[in-house]
Design a protein around this motif. Structure first.
Motif, PDB file in Angstrom:
ATOM      1  N   GLN A  25       4.248  48.228   0.738  1.00  0.00           N
ATOM      2  CA  GLN A  25       5.011  46.944   0.856  1.00  0.00           C
ATOM      3  C   GLN A  25       4.175  45.946   1.416  1.00  0.00           C
ATOM      4  O   GLN A  25       4.300  44.622   0.792  1.00  0.00           O
ATOM      5  N   ALA A  26       3.002  46.100   2.139  1.00  0.00           N
ATOM      6  CA  ALA A  26       2.120  45.153   2.467  1.00  0.00           C
ATOM      7  C   ALA A  26       1.171  44.715   1.106  1.00  0.00           C
ATOM      8  O   ALA A  26       1.106  43.487   0.774  1.00  0.00           O
ATOM      9  N   GLY A  27       0.879  45.716   0.547  1.00  0.00           N
ATOM     10  CA  GLY A  27       0.240  45.553  -0.866  1.00  0.00           C
ATOM     11  C   GLY A  27       1.101  44.757  -1.853  1.00  0.00           C
ATOM     12  O   GLY A  27       0.380  43.894  -2.579  1.00  0.00           O
ATOM     13  N   LYS A  28       2.455  44.837  -1.860  1.00  0.00           N
ATOM     14  CA  LYS A  28       3.387  44.111  -2.810  1.00  0.00           C
ATOM     15  C   LYS A  28       3.142  42.700  -2.501  1.00  0.00           C
ATOM     16  O   LYS A  28       3.155  41.771  -3.132  1.00  0.00           O
ATOM     17  N   THR A  29       3.399  42.358  -1.200  1.00  0.00           N
ATOM     18  CA  THR A  29       3.101  40.972  -0.647  1.00  0.00           C
ATOM     19  C   THR A  29       1.888  40.214  -0.821  1.00  0.00           C
ATOM     20  O   THR A  29       1.643  39.406  -1.350  1.00  0.00           O
ATOM     21  N   VAL A  30       0.722  41.207  -0.724  1.00  0.00           N
ATOM     22  CA  VAL A  30      -0.417  40.600  -0.739  1.00  0.00           C
ATOM     23  C   VAL A  30      -0.759  40.563  -2.304  1.00  0.00           C
ATOM     24  O   VAL A  30      -1.283  39.161  -2.785  1.00  0.00           O
ATOM     25  N   ARG A  31      -0.441  41.168  -3.266  1.00  0.00           N
ATOM     26  CA  ARG A  31      -0.572  41.090  -4.704  1.00  0.00           C
ATOM     27  C   ARG A  31       0.211  39.821  -5.108  1.00  0.00           C
ATOM     28  O   ARG A  31      -0.461  39.024  -5.919  1.00  0.00           O
ATOM     29  N   SER A  32       1.452  39.428  -4.534  1.00  0.00           N
ATOM     30  CA  SER A  32       2.207  38.235  -4.945  1.00  0.00           C
ATOM     31  C   SER A  32       1.304  37.106  -4.591  1.00  0.00           C
ATOM     32  O   SER A  32       1.542  35.968  -5.213  1.00  0.00           O
ATOM     33  N   LEU A  33       0.256  36.966  -3.649  1.00  0.00           N
ATOM     34  CA  LEU A  33      -0.395  36.002  -3.069  1.00  0.00           C
ATOM     35  C   LEU A  33      -1.586  35.585  -3.965  1.00  0.00           C
ATOM     36  O   LEU A  33      -2.374  34.805  -3.733  1.00  0.00           O
ATOM     37  N   ARG A  34      -2.067  36.499  -4.926  1.00  0.00           N
ATOM     38  CA  ARG A  34      -3.174  36.516  -5.676  1.00  0.00           C
ATOM     39  C   ARG A  34      -3.010  35.277  -6.496  1.00  0.00           C
ATOM     40  O   ARG A  34      -1.850  34.862  -6.869  1.00  0.00           O
ATOM     41  N   PRO A  35      -4.073  34.257  -6.945  1.00  0.00           N
ATOM     42  CA  PRO A  35      -3.807  32.882  -7.503  1.00  0.00           C
ATOM     43  C   PRO A  35      -2.972  33.059  -8.943  1.00  0.00           C
ATOM     44  O   PRO A  35      -2.229  32.326  -9.365  1.00  0.00           O
ATOM     45  N   VAL A  38      -7.554  48.456   0.868  1.00  0.00           N
ATOM     46  CA  VAL A  38      -7.122  48.614  -0.663  1.00  0.00           C
ATOM     47  C   VAL A  38      -7.643  47.330  -1.306  1.00  0.00           C
ATOM     48  O   VAL A  38      -8.427  47.732  -2.358  1.00  0.00           O
ATOM     49  N   GLU A  39      -7.201  46.134  -1.032  1.00  0.00           N
ATOM     50  CA  GLU A  39      -7.491  45.154  -1.698  1.00  0.00           C
ATOM     51  C   GLU A  39      -8.979  44.808  -1.980  1.00  0.00           C
ATOM     52  O   GLU A  39      -9.088  44.557  -3.290  1.00  0.00           O
ATOM     53  N   GLU A  40      -9.765  45.030  -1.227  1.00  0.00           N
ATOM     54  CA  GLU A  40     -11.122  44.638  -1.420  1.00  0.00           C
ATOM     55  C   GLU A  40     -11.792  45.625  -2.113  1.00  0.00           C
ATOM     56  O   GLU A  40     -12.564  45.350  -2.873  1.00  0.00           O
ATOM     57  N   LEU A  41     -11.267  46.881  -1.870  1.00  0.00           N
ATOM     58  CA  LEU A  41     -11.960  47.937  -2.874  1.00  0.00           C
ATOM     59  C   LEU A  41     -11.631  47.868  -4.237  1.00  0.00           C
ATOM     60  O   LEU A  41     -12.476  47.621  -5.071  1.00  0.00           O
ATOM     61  N   THR A  42     -10.425  47.299  -4.685  1.00  0.00           N
ATOM     62  CA  THR A  42      -9.859  47.470  -5.821  1.00  0.00           C
ATOM     63  C   THR A  42     -10.213  46.160  -6.689  1.00  0.00           C
ATOM     64  O   THR A  42     -10.457  46.047  -7.781  1.00  0.00           O
TER      65      THR A  42
END
Length: 360
Positions: free
Chosen positions: A335-345, A246-250
């Motif tokens: 839930q992994a996405g929520k954590t990953v988004r929180s780590l964006r600069p 997801v993250e790399e795509l979006t």
């Protein structure tokens, strides 16, 4: 009106250069645009029109959450915010932006305020196209048309505030006054469209329902879930699986597609990625083509519309919806996405800034 040629297929489009805001303001100078419904599309369309100098009012149930939201957004009770029936009476253009199920329920009230010369505006072809199911049949002496932004009301508003525009389709179902075309195009410009492309009510709703169930929402979630599951079963961590799915795509690739197209995105990726994508895309096309064909037929035969009406008109619809959304929200992938988004600069900087402000 400009014409675009796509490999021999011509389309009528209207740009903001050929139909500038000043022209839209002149067309609408004597109109009172009543936005009925302040949920998904209502806020974005109402606020954009307001900021563009259009005489817009909002009709909503008093003492509801959406009434309070309209007040927070700057609409003034008794001046630009009214109970639904008073707004319907005042409006010369009725922007019918309630949900499809709510449009069916309110239609008898709306119908009695559609006096000769008024306009009935939709942002979806559902109610008119499936009128045997919805009962929405306008009187013959009013204009009926639609402007359908190709995105959510939130996106429409955000892009407007950024000085950009969200593309919209437009269609005329009924021209009672002889002015339906200039009215609908003016409204399309006023709500913040980037450009407008011509369609009809049936094609709009068929493509829209197919898209929502397909690549825009349903299919993309299904593909996300399948790839994530495979990666996790093969021993990849939740973070790695989510980033690669997801993250790399979006965050990286889709902005490149939006900028210059899929081929340009391919050209700006590694040669290994290019080769793999070119080898595999047709396999995915062939695998999903039967599903999309089945989906379109389900839309065209009215099965999808009837299911939506039956489901969304139930009194416990919101509760059932929350259960289904909770299943998505609580899944490991999101839930992994929520954590990953929180780590964006940008999300790391906000708490630090807030802490510094508190300390000072």
């Amino acid at each position: 009106m400009a014409k675009l040629n796509f490999g021999g297929v011509e389309e009528n489009v209207v740009t903001r250069e050929e139909f500038p805001l000043a022209k839209a303001q002149a067309v609408l100078k004597n109109e009172v645009v009543a936005v009925i419904g302040y949920g998904v599309q209502g806020p974005g369309q109402a606020l954009n029109q307001k900021d563009n100098g259009i005489n817009v009012i909002v009709g909503q149930r008093k003492n509801s959450k959406t009434w309070d939201k309209a007040v927070r957004d700057g609409f003034v009770p008794g001046e630009t915010l009214f109970e639904i029936e008073e707004a319907l009476q005042r409006g010369t253009v009725i922007c019918y932006l309630l949900s499809d199920a709510a449009q069916i329920a309110l239609w008898p009230t709306v119908q009695k305020h559609l006096t000769p010369g008024k306009a009935l505006y939709f942002s979806h072809g559902f109610g008119i196209t499936f009128n045997e199911q919805t009962g929405i049949v306008p009187p013959k002496d009013v204009d009926v048309f639609l402007v359908a932004p190709k995105g959510s009301g939130t996106s429409l508003r955000r892009m407007f505030l950024q000085g950009r525009g969200l593309n919209s389709s437009y269609a005329i179902f009924q021209d009672a006054t002889g002015k339906a075309k200039e009215r609908v195009i003016a409204l399309g410009i006023a709500v913040g469209s980037g450009y407008l492309f011509e369609t009809d009510f049936r094609k709009e709703v068929y493509s829209d329902l197919t898209g929502e169930r397909g690549t825009l929402m349903g299919a993309i979630q299904g593909i996300f879930a399948a790839q994530y599951e495979v990666l996790r079963k093969k021993g990849h961590t939740p973070s790695e699986a989510f980033n690669e799915t997801v993250e790399e795509l979006t965050q990286s690739l889709m902005p490149l597609v939006a900028e210059n197209g899929m081929d340009w995105m391919y050209a700006n990726c590694s040669t290994t990625a290019q080769r793999g994508a070119l080898d595999w895309w047709k396999k995915f096309r062939d695998a999903t083509l039967p599903v999309f064909t089945e989906l379109y037929e389900s839309v065209a035969t009215g099965k999808e519309s009837q299911r939506s009406i039956d489901s969304n008109s139930q009194p416990d619809y919101r509760e059932k919806l929350e259960v289904e959304l909770k299943e998505l929200r609580d899944s490991e992938m999101w839930q992994a996405g929520k954590t990953v988004r929180s780590l964006r600069p940008e999300n790391q900087a906000a708490p630090a800034k807030k802490a510094a402000e508190v300390a000072n």
